[in-house]
Motif scaffolding. Structure first.
Motif, mmCIF file in Angstrom:
data_model
loop_
_atom_site.group_PDB
_atom_site.id
_atom_site.type_symbol
_atom_site.label_atom_id
_atom_site.label_comp_id
_atom_site.label_asym_id
_atom_site.label_seq_id
_atom_site.Cartn_x
_atom_site.Cartn_y
_atom_site.Cartn_z
ATOM 1 N N VAL A 189 0.308 -5.134 -9.509
ATOM 2 C CA VAL A 189 1.135 -5.171 -8.417
ATOM 3 C C VAL A 189 2.692 -5.819 -8.835
ATOM 4 C CG1 VAL A 189 1.837 -6.089 -6.188
ATOM 5 C CG2 VAL A 189 -0.488 -5.061 -6.636
ATOM 6 N N ARG A 190 2.427 -6.835 -9.402
ATOM 7 C CA ARG A 190 3.620 -7.420 -10.013
ATOM 8 C C ARG A 190 4.581 -6.406 -10.962
ATOM 9 N NH1 ARG A 190 1.108 -13.367 -10.478
ATOM 10 N NH2 ARG A 190 2.196 -14.366 -8.531
ATOM 11 N N LYS A 191 3.759 -5.636 -11.719
ATOM 12 C CA LYS A 191 4.473 -4.785 -12.931
ATOM 13 C C LYS A 191 4.740 -3.251 -12.285
ATOM 14 C CE LYS A 191 2.215 -6.967 -16.811
ATOM 15 N NZ LYS A 191 1.252 -6.449 -18.057
ATOM 16 N N ARG A 192 4.472 -3.186 -10.871
ATOM 17 C CA ARG A 192 4.718 -1.974 -10.148
ATOM 18 C C ARG A 192 3.693 -0.888 -10.713
ATOM 19 N NH1 ARG A 192 10.276 0.189 -8.675
ATOM 20 N NH2 ARG A 192 9.356 0.476 -6.693
ATOM 21 N N GLN A 193 2.315 -1.130 -11.119
ATOM 22 C CA GLN A 193 1.685 -0.089 -11.782
ATOM 23 C C GLN A 193 0.463 -0.079 -10.390
ATOM 24 O OE1 GLN A 193 0.224 -2.379 -15.064
ATOM 25 N NE2 GLN A 193 1.676 -1.601 -16.306
ATOM 26 N N VAL A 194 0.579 -0.310 -9.360
ATOM 27 C CA VAL A 194 -0.240 0.017 -8.286
ATOM 28 C C VAL A 194 0.593 0.617 -7.161
ATOM 29 C CG1 VAL A 194 -2.111 -0.816 -6.668
ATOM 30 C CG2 VAL A 194 -1.840 -1.964 -8.839
ATOM 31 N N PRO A 195 0.597 2.123 -7.346
ATOM 32 C CA PRO A 195 1.376 2.705 -6.290
ATOM 33 C C PRO A 195 0.467 2.970 -4.977
ATOM 34 C CG PRO A 195 0.331 4.182 -7.828
ATOM 35 C CD PRO A 195 -0.023 2.900 -8.172
ATOM 36 N N ILE A 196 1.181 3.179 -3.872
ATOM 37 C CA ILE A 196 0.715 3.812 -2.609
ATOM 38 C C ILE A 196 0.242 5.193 -2.991
ATOM 39 C CG2 ILE A 196 0.919 4.255 -0.225
ATOM 40 C CD1 ILE A 196 2.796 1.824 -0.179
ATOM 41 N N VAL A 197 -0.802 5.633 -2.630
ATOM 42 C CA VAL A 197 -1.230 6.992 -3.090
ATOM 43 C C VAL A 197 -1.305 7.835 -1.829
ATOM 44 C CG1 VAL A 197 -3.046 8.594 -4.151
ATOM 45 C CG2 VAL A 197 -2.349 6.614 -5.225
ATOM 46 N N GLY A 198 -0.556 9.157 -1.895
ATOM 47 C CA GLY A 198 -0.557 9.791 -0.495
ATOM 48 C C GLY A 198 0.088 8.927 0.537
ATOM 49 N N GLY A 199 -0.351 8.867 1.665
ATOM 50 C CA GLY A 199 0.104 8.002 2.605
ATOM 51 C C GLY A 199 -0.506 6.842 2.816
ATOM 52 N N GLY A 200 -1.147 6.259 2.040
ATOM 53 C CA GLY A 200 -1.754 4.990 1.900
ATOM 54 C C GLY A 200 -2.512 4.820 3.359
ATOM 55 N N ALA A 249 3.973 -11.644 -3.993
ATOM 56 C CA ALA A 249 4.035 -11.687 -5.400
ATOM 57 C C ALA A 249 5.451 -11.912 -5.829
ATOM 58 C CB ALA A 249 3.071 -10.838 -5.896
ATOM 59 N N GLY A 250 6.543 -11.813 -5.121
ATOM 60 C CA GLY A 250 7.547 -11.623 -5.668
ATOM 61 C C GLY A 250 8.051 -10.163 -6.549
ATOM 62 N N ALA A 251 7.390 -9.151 -6.102
ATOM 63 C CA ALA A 251 7.519 -7.814 -6.778
ATOM 64 C C ALA A 251 8.545 -7.071 -5.867
ATOM 65 C CB ALA A 251 6.026 -7.261 -7.022
ATOM 66 N N LYS A 252 8.764 -5.898 -6.653
ATOM 67 C CA LYS A 252 9.436 -4.890 -6.140
ATOM 68 C C LYS A 252 8.430 -4.170 -5.178
ATOM 69 C CE LYS A 252 13.117 -4.240 -9.456
ATOM 70 N NZ LYS A 252 13.793 -3.478 -10.342
ATOM 71 N N PRO A 253 8.697 -3.664 -4.080
ATOM 72 C CA PRO A 253 8.060 -2.691 -3.375
ATOM 73 C C PRO A 253 7.072 -1.643 -4.283
ATOM 74 C CG PRO A 253 10.192 -2.893 -2.430
ATOM 75 C CD PRO A 253 10.427 -3.291 -3.629
ATOM 76 N N PRO A 254 6.086 -1.440 -3.790
ATOM 77 C CA PRO A 254 5.072 -0.220 -4.693
ATOM 78 C C PRO A 254 5.745 0.861 -4.638
ATOM 79 C CG PRO A 254 3.865 -1.032 -2.693
ATOM 80 C CD PRO A 254 5.179 -1.947 -2.745
ATOM 81 N N MET A 255 5.363 1.895 -5.848
ATOM 82 C CA MET A 255 6.046 3.180 -5.835
ATOM 83 C C MET A 255 5.149 3.741 -5.048
ATOM 84 S SD MET A 255 7.485 3.482 -9.742
ATOM 85 C CE MET A 255 5.789 2.898 -10.482
ATOM 86 N N ARG A 256 5.554 4.988 -4.690
ATOM 87 C CA ARG A 256 4.623 6.178 -3.859
ATOM 88 C C ARG A 256 4.230 7.124 -4.924
ATOM 89 N NH1 ARG A 256 3.696 5.469 1.496
ATOM 90 N NH2 ARG A 256 5.012 3.797 2.239
ATOM 91 N N MET A 257 3.064 7.730 -4.831
ATOM 92 C CA MET A 257 2.521 8.819 -5.643
ATOM 93 C C MET A 257 1.789 9.753 -4.932
ATOM 94 S SD MET A 257 0.570 8.535 -9.352
ATOM 95 C CE MET A 257 1.555 7.471 -10.128
ATOM 96 N N PRO A 258 2.006 11.147 -4.919
ATOM 97 C CA PRO A 258 1.116 12.021 -4.304
ATOM 98 C C PRO A 258 -0.144 12.134 -4.983
ATOM 99 C CG PRO A 258 2.794 13.108 -5.613
ATOM 100 C CD PRO A 258 3.205 11.770 -5.955
ATOM 101 N N ALA A 259 -1.090 12.424 -4.127
ATOM 102 C CA ALA A 259 -2.853 12.321 -4.502
ATOM 103 C C ALA A 259 -2.839 13.180 -5.647
ATOM 104 C CB ALA A 259 -3.510 12.694 -3.103
ATOM 105 N N TRP A 260 -2.096 14.477 -5.631
ATOM 106 C CA TRP A 260 -2.605 15.331 -6.949
ATOM 107 C C TRP A 260 -2.091 14.864 -8.293
ATOM 108 C CZ3 TRP A 260 1.477 17.010 -9.934
ATOM 109 C CH2 TRP A 260 2.769 16.779 -9.436
ATOM 110 N N LEU A 261 -0.928 13.950 -8.119
ATOM 111 C CA LEU A 261 -0.666 13.294 -9.517
ATOM 112 C C LEU A 261 -1.469 12.164 -9.706
ATOM 113 C CD1 LEU A 261 1.424 13.153 -11.722
ATOM 114 C CD2 LEU A 261 3.005 11.936 -10.270
ATOM 115 N N ALA A 262 -1.969 11.595 -8.763
ATOM 116 C CA ALA A 262 -2.705 10.161 -8.979
ATOM 117 C C ALA A 262 -4.001 10.641 -9.375
ATOM 118 C CB ALA A 262 -2.871 9.540 -7.771
ATOM 119 N N ARG A 263 -4.575 11.584 -9.123
ATOM 120 C CA ARG A 263 -5.972 12.168 -9.619
ATOM 121 C C ARG A 263 -5.990 12.154 -11.099
ATOM 122 N NH1 ARG A 263 -5.697 15.471 -4.948
ATOM 123 N NH2 ARG A 263 -7.171 14.642 -3.320
ATOM 124 N N PRO A 264 -5.006 12.787 -11.769
ATOM 125 C CA PRO A 264 -5.429 12.681 -13.527
ATOM 126 C C PRO A 264 -5.178 11.287 -13.966
ATOM 127 C CG PRO A 264 -3.739 14.046 -12.772
ATOM 128 C CD PRO A 264 -4.322 13.673 -11.538
#
Length: 308
Positions: A189-200, A249-264
């Protein structure tokens, strides 16, 4: 009571063992690592080094302890960093949840131990219907293919312990967080490596590890046989809890990613949890066990966890 705790040095066990000792129970605590024996002894337990997959060794250890209760907390998840290939990541834990469970049940039968309290998970529920599940709701008949063996192992514990033990209890824990439990997630989360996938829209139920331990102790001491959801009182969608965790955690907001991209990139299991997971109700545990989590919501729990 004489209590035999397996997996005693894990994220939950490190809270459970001192709690049981403080309550006056005689605790035998197992570990696979000789280097952790001293810590268990300092916590007031009688330590035993044993591999949960070694049937003869497990039976011998239980025979020596003659416990009134066996607590099954064996996992092998300490170094897990990715859920892209769940069945590979959980391979050792799957064995502990199947063969390891059988070994403990055989030992209980040999010694005459009536009560077994085992670690389950709320992943067991079907990803259909309402957003929050009770213990009476159906289990998932069609798990994600990449997690089929892991989900089958969770279901094995869920079905086998109540059926085979004279007093079989399964605790369906929510997602653990707290010191020693979820550092990879917090780091991501701190590294912005955990995105909200689809609509979360996936609904998660959390439980802080010390709260999980107090619920486990309550189950050891007074639970009727059956299954209990061990979760906090605030199931919430990913789109709500993930930005909050980033904020505290003092991090930037999580990025968003569509489900089709997150799957692979992250795998089907992660996508399903992010978009289609179901939360759990703790009403039964609170009522029947007389248990209340110290952190009824992940909101205050996350703040305390991040503060350290």
């Amino acid at each position: 009571m004489r209590v035999f705790v397996t997996g005693a040095t894990g994220a939950l066990g490190r809270h459970l063992v001192p709690g049981l000792v403080a309550a006056g129970h005689e605790v035998t605590a197992t570990t696979r690592s000789p280097g952790k024996v001293a810590g268990l002894r300092e916590a007031g337990a009688d330590p035993v080094v044993v591999d949960g997959l070694d049937r003869d060794a497990v039976i011998a250890a239980v025979e020596a302890a003659e416990p009134e209760v066996i607590v099954h907390q064996m996992t092998a998840l300490a170094d897990m960093r990715s859920l892209r290939r769940v069945d590979q990541a959980f391979a050792a834990t799957n064995e502990l949840r199947t063969r390891g469970t059988d070994n403990l049940l055989a030992a209980a039968a040999r010694v005459g131990t009536r009560r077994i309290v085992a670690q389950g998970h709320n992943f067991v529920y079907a990803r259909t219907g309402g957003p929050v599940k009770t213990e009476e709701d159906p289990r998932d008949p069609s798990p994600v293919r990449s997690a089929a063996r892991a989900m089958a192992a969770i279901r094995y514990v869920d079905e086998t312990v109540p059926r085979s033990a004279r007093e079989g209890i399964v605790l369906r824990y929510g997602t653990f967080y707290g010191q020693g439990a979820s550092e990879p997630m917090l780091e991501g989360v701190r590294k912005r490596q955990v995105p909200i996938v689809g609509g979360g829209t996936g609904v998660w139920s959390f439980i802080e590890t010390a709260d999980a331990a107090t619920a486990t102790q309550a189950a050891i001491e007074r639970a009727a046989p059956g299954a209990y959801n061990i979760v906090d009182s605030d199931p919430a969608p990913v789109a709500e809890w993930l930005p909050y965790l980033a904020q505290v955690a003092g991090a930037k907001p999580p990025m968003r990613m569509p489900a089709w991209l997150a799957r692979p990139l992250a795998g089907e299991f992660v996508v399903e949890q992010m978009t289609n997971a179901r939360g759990s109700s703790n009403e039964k545990a609170r009522k029947d066990l007389g248990w209340e989590p110290r952190y009824p919501s992940w909101r205050e729990g996350f703040r305390a966890w991040v503060a350290g």
